[in-house]
Design a protein around this motif. Structure first.
Motif, PDB file in Angstrom:
ATOM      1  N   ASP A 341     -22.232 -84.965  10.942  1.00 18.61           N
ATOM      2  CA  ASP A 341     -20.829 -84.782  11.276  1.00 18.61           C
ATOM      3  C   ASP A 341     -20.017 -84.668   9.996  1.00 18.61           C
ATOM      4  N   GLU A 342     -18.766 -84.244  10.161  1.00 12.32           N
ATOM      5  CA  GLU A 342     -17.904 -84.022   9.001  1.00 12.32           C
ATOM      6  C   GLU A 342     -17.635 -85.298   8.214  1.00 12.32           C
ATOM      7  N   VAL A 343     -17.593 -86.430   8.882  1.00 14.77           N
ATOM      8  CA  VAL A 343     -17.272 -87.685   8.193  1.00 14.77           C
ATOM      9  C   VAL A 343     -18.390 -88.076   7.232  1.00 14.77           C
ATOM     10  N   GLN A 344     -19.635 -87.922   7.671  1.00 11.31           N
ATOM     11  CA  GLN A 344     -20.761 -88.422   6.875  1.00 11.31           C
ATOM     12  C   GLN A 344     -21.439 -87.358   6.014  1.00 11.31           C
ATOM     13  N   TYR A 345     -21.108 -86.103   6.204  1.00  9.97           N
ATOM     14  CA  TYR A 345     -21.821 -85.037   5.503  1.00  9.97           C
ATOM     15  C   TYR A 345     -21.805 -85.240   3.989  1.00  9.97           C
ATOM     16  N   ASN A 346     -20.643 -85.539   3.447  1.00  9.02           N
ATOM     17  CA  ASN A 346     -20.550 -85.664   1.993  1.00  9.02           C
ATOM     18  C   ASN A 346     -21.343 -86.846   1.461  1.00  9.02           C
TER      19      ASN A 346
END
Length: 490
Positions: A341-346
């Motif tokens: 998901d966008e929150v954990q991708y980085n």
């Protein structure tokens, strides 16, 4: 003919041969017979020897010394040719050819090891790749930092120290947001069911069309690891299918359409020149991520997608478009970067960035890589890696020697955050169009402000010109906190 025209004619042939070499890689990943691995390695190695000889041809230096640019376009072309000529001359032809051969073979070995959950079958080959990349880095660094020398190929004029500072600024807000989400009372329902491959692929093609993919200059195939390949008049995409998870196929497709559309959107006058490709992998990733996430996972487009998927699969276990939007953006502690998901991708990228810096510097050996990966993942995500295919074997990048590539994914997210803020101000009807399955207003804004320029402007200058603001991770973090705060009732 002038020296500039002589140089440009020579460069045109080199660019054409480089495109042919890239096509060999596409073929290897999509339709090449499995038994042809050794032959393809020789073919790619031979092509790399030819390209290395052309890129180090002494006439390039002679032309560069006397060529007089007449405008900013010609000046930038000369700058990029000079940079590549200087870098390539530092790499021995033997090393360039050996890297091409070894990484071509390594790709197949990695794929087999991943399928069999057998890191021991891949790590000796990875060690070969790593030794060659260290040698290449030493040649390029000329006494400087080895990792920075490799990073220059993917994000010019950026250092690992600068990236580390950006990551350090992002991590606390990302971790805090993730912790709040995981503890929230409101948790979206997962999508469940069986979703046949052919139906998924039809939907994926429809989504690619919604984002303006030019089928007359592209095609879609299946690969182990989705990617795009090609430029100018031929830029192809790949996707993958998991019959229990249609989002994997759909959003991999939209992501790769973003990459491919960048290449197809470059000013055609730049074809067969150094300007005729994306200026950096960070900028490239900004296009794929803004297509996939800010537009593709937004409430407007997911409403359209909900209706299409409900019809295609004779109903879903999700009740309505609002719940579907939450499901698409569901935050879970998964193992796979490309499905994150966008929150954990980085956070996935930060893990890889730190590990590959240690591999290149020699602080980490390949024999210890599995344990280092698993320990770091447990620390960062609070979950134990259950199998190597979900851990150190999941990405193709190290097998093909792409050390220095991973951090550009997170930089691309930062750039996408900046671009999204500017795009929403300048394209007020975008949400309405996306709700009708039409991303054209956003795509056209990106093409005008980013894609058409190709390599004309350095990465930072390009993003700052497009947005009218300095690059910062704040727009991305603000967007994530607002979006997921609403979804999870924070």
């Amino acid at each position: 003919m002038s020296a500039f025209n002589d140089l440009l004619a020579f460069q045109r042939q080199t660019e054409a041969l480089s495109s042919v070499a890239e096509r060999l890689g596409w073929d290897q990943e999509t339709v090449m017979p499995r038994g042809a691995t050794e032959q393809r390695a020789e073919e790619i190695g031979a092509m790399e020897e030819v390209l290395h000889e052309r890129r180090t041809d002494p006439r390039i230096g002679e032309w560069l010394s006397v060529a007089e640019p007449e405008n900013e376009v010609e000046a930038r072309i000369l700058q990029l040719i000079d940079r590549d000529y200087t870098r390539t001359n530092r790499i021995p032809a033997r090393l360039a050819a050996e890297l091409a051969r070894v990484t071509s073979r390594a790709q197949g070995i990695w794929a087999e090891a991943r399928a069999n959950d057998a890191p021991q079958d891949f790590l000796p080959t990875l060690d070969q790749v790593l030794m060659l990349k260290r040698e290449e880095a030493a040649a390029l660094a000329d006494g400087g930092d080895l990792y920075d020398a490799l990073l220059e190929d993917y994000e010019p004029d950026t250092t690992a120290a600068e990236i580390a500072r950006v990551f350090d600024a992002m991590r606390p807000r990302l971790v805090a947001l993730r912790d709040d989400i995981m503890g929230a009372d409101r948790q979206p329902q997962p999508l469940t069911g069986h979703f046949p491959q052919e139906t998924q692929l039809r939907l994926a093609r429809a989504c690619a069309g919604a984002f303006g993919y030019d089928w007359s200059r592209g095609r879609m195939d299946i690969a182990v690891h989705p990617f795009s390949s090609g430029r100018w008049q031929d830029s192809r995409i790949t996707t993958r299918v998991v019959e229990t998870d249609p989002f994997n196929c759909i959003y991999s497709t939209i992501h790769e359409v973003g990459h491919s559309s960048y290449e197809l959107g470059i000013d055609p006058d730049y074809a067969f020149t150094p300007l005729g490709r994306g200026v950096s992998m960070g900028v490239h990733e900004s296009q794929s991520r803004i297509y996939e996430n800010q537009m593709g996972r937004g409430r407007a487009f997911t409403g359209w997608l909900f209706n299409r998927m409900s019809d295609a699969f004779d109903g879903l276990n999700i009740a309505n478009a609002d719940d579907f939007y939450a499901t698409v953006n569901r935050v879970t502690p998964g193992f796979i970067r490309t499905e994150a998901d966008e929150v954990q991708y980085n956070l996935h990228i930060m893990l890889r960035f730190d590990l590959e810096r240690d591999l290149i510097s020699g602080r980490l050996d390949t024999d210890d890589l599995v344990e280092a990966w698993n320990s770091r993942f447990q620390k960062d995500f609070g979950v134990a890696v259950d199998r190597p295919a979900h851990g150190v074997l999941q990405d193709v990048h190290w097998s093909v020697g792409l050390f220095g590539y991973f951090p550009t994914y997170a930089l691309g997210n930062v750039y996408a955050g900046c671009l999204n803020a500017a795009m929403r101000k300048n394209v007020p009807d975008l949400a309405q169009a996306l709700a009708e399955g039409d991303a054209a207003p956003g795509v056209e804004w990106l093409r005008e402000n980013v894609q058409r320029h190709g390599g004309l402007l350095p990465p930072r200058d390009l993003i700052e010109q497009a947005t009218g603001a300095a690059i910062s991770p704040d727009p991305l973090l603000d967007y994530l906190e607002e979006k997921f705060g609403a979804i999870y009732g924070l």
